[in-house]
Design a protein around this motif. Sequence first.
Motif, PDB file in Angstrom:
ATOM      1  N   ARG A  47       0.822  -1.206   0.000  1.00 23.38           N
ATOM      2  CA  ARG A  47       0.000   0.000   0.000  1.00 23.38           C
ATOM      3  C   ARG A  47       0.860   1.261   0.000  1.00 23.38           C
ATOM      4  O   ARG A  47       0.520   2.266  -0.621  1.00 23.38           O
ATOM      5  CB  ARG A  47      -0.917   0.017   1.218  1.00 23.38           C
ATOM      6  CG  ARG A  47      -2.092  -0.951   1.149  1.00 23.38           C
ATOM      7  CD  ARG A  47      -2.887  -0.902   2.446  1.00 23.38           C
ATOM      8  NE  ARG A  47      -4.008  -1.825   2.428  1.00 23.38           N
ATOM      9  CZ  ARG A  47      -5.237  -1.504   2.042  1.00 23.38           C
ATOM     10  NH1 ARG A  47      -5.497  -0.264   1.650  1.00 23.38           N
ATOM     11  NH2 ARG A  47      -6.208  -2.393   2.055  1.00 23.38           N
ATOM     12  N   ALA A  48       1.979   1.220   0.723  1.00 22.20           N
ATOM     13  CA  ALA A  48       2.828   2.405   0.857  1.00 22.20           C
ATOM     14  C   ALA A  48       3.693   2.656  -0.365  1.00 22.20           C
ATOM     15  O   ALA A  48       4.254   3.745  -0.526  1.00 22.20           O
ATOM     16  CB  ALA A  48       3.721   2.265   2.087  1.00 22.20           C
ATOM     17  N   GLN A  49       3.844   1.656  -1.225  1.00 16.59           N
ATOM     18  CA  GLN A  49       4.646   1.740  -2.440  1.00 16.59           C
ATOM     19  C   GLN A  49       6.093   2.113  -2.124  1.00 16.59           C
ATOM     20  O   GLN A  49       6.788   1.327  -1.503  1.00 16.59           O
ATOM     21  CB  GLN A  49       3.986   2.710  -3.419  1.00 16.59           C
ATOM     22  CG  GLN A  49       2.610   2.232  -3.883  1.00 16.59           C
ATOM     23  CD  GLN A  49       1.967   3.149  -4.901  1.00 16.59           C
ATOM     24  OE1 GLN A  49       2.528   4.149  -5.330  1.00 16.59           O
ATOM     25  NE2 GLN A  49       0.764   2.792  -5.305  1.00 16.59           N
ATOM     26  N   LYS A  50       6.546   3.307  -2.477  1.00 17.64           N
ATOM     27  CA  LYS A  50       7.972   3.624  -2.346  1.00 17.64           C
ATOM     28  C   LYS A  50       8.355   4.144  -0.961  1.00 17.64           C
ATOM     29  O   LYS A  50       9.542   4.367  -0.689  1.00 17.64           O
ATOM     30  CB  LYS A  50       8.376   4.650  -3.409  1.00 17.64           C
ATOM     31  CG  LYS A  50       8.270   4.122  -4.836  1.00 17.64           C
ATOM     32  CD  LYS A  50       8.744   5.149  -5.842  1.00 17.64           C
ATOM     33  CE  LYS A  50       8.640   4.608  -7.266  1.00 17.64           C
ATOM     34  NZ  LYS A  50       9.095   5.592  -8.268  1.00 17.64           N
ATOM     35  N   VAL A  51       7.394   4.370  -0.090  1.00 17.59           N
ATOM     36  CA  VAL A  51       7.694   4.857   1.255  1.00 17.59           C
ATOM     37  C   VAL A  51       8.010   3.663   2.157  1.00 17.59           C
ATOM     38  O   VAL A  51       7.285   2.665   2.159  1.00 17.59           O
ATOM     39  CB  VAL A  51       6.507   5.657   1.826  1.00 17.59           C
ATOM     40  CG1 VAL A  51       6.811   6.128   3.242  1.00 17.59           C
ATOM     41  CG2 VAL A  51       6.210   6.850   0.920  1.00 17.59           C
TER      42      VAL A  51
END
Length: 272
Positions: free
Chosen positions: A111-115
């Motif tokens: 859900r956070a992808q690149k974070v």
Amino acid sequence: MLRSHIERFLEEDLGEWDDSTSIVPDLNVDAAIISKEDCILAGLEEVSELFEYLDVNSEPLFDDGEYATAGAEVMSIQGSARNILRGERVALNILGRMSGIATLTRECVLRAQKVRVACTRKTTPGFRYFEKKAVLIGGGDTHRFNLSGAVMIKDNHIAIMGLEDAIKEARKRASFTKMIEVEVEDLDTMIRAAELGADIIMFDNMNPEEIKRGVAMLEEMGVRSGVILEASGGINPGNLEAYASTGVDVISMGALTRGARWMDFSMEVRNR
């Protein structure tokens, strides 16, 4: 897993006089651990070490971090019926707890992808290492393992000694290898922490819109690239994407350990 961990876990479960397994004939049997629901597996290595201690042969049929579907056989076991039963509940507890954390972590990472998604110190006393390992297996970041991992200046530090004195004392006492993180609850404190040279600024219990403003202010000050920004407090899978869009580098979530439900596993003896 340390031998002391295994012995402590078994002592807790077996008690002083184990009549439950001692009544079983000491035959060699085959058994299997079955996943009863879809999950990311974690704890197979620890369960193998547990059975090795009990002189039971075990073979993981997956690697930690792999996805298993409901009904999948995840480990085969052969050996003393008594010893298999002695290890059964401890093994299933380890798998259930660690796989639950790894499964929730994987969901949040996606859900956070690149974070980067990190856990916190909100862990079960005596089981922190394994819970944080499960976060790592799920693709998350372990954050600091304990108070010695980094200097985190929180609200109570600031209330007791003030922000400037807390940072000065941290610089004086801590090794040069340790980062100094400051927890902020408003943008004025954020600016002051940046001016005082904090390595990491953590937005604590602030809404996404306010965090976005804070990131923009640090960019305008020309200090954004020199500080790691973290968001924490009240973040869960439902609002994670909103926080991931604020421009922070890290999202730390107590929910990874506090909110993870246990995955369901069972052990089945196949023959006598």
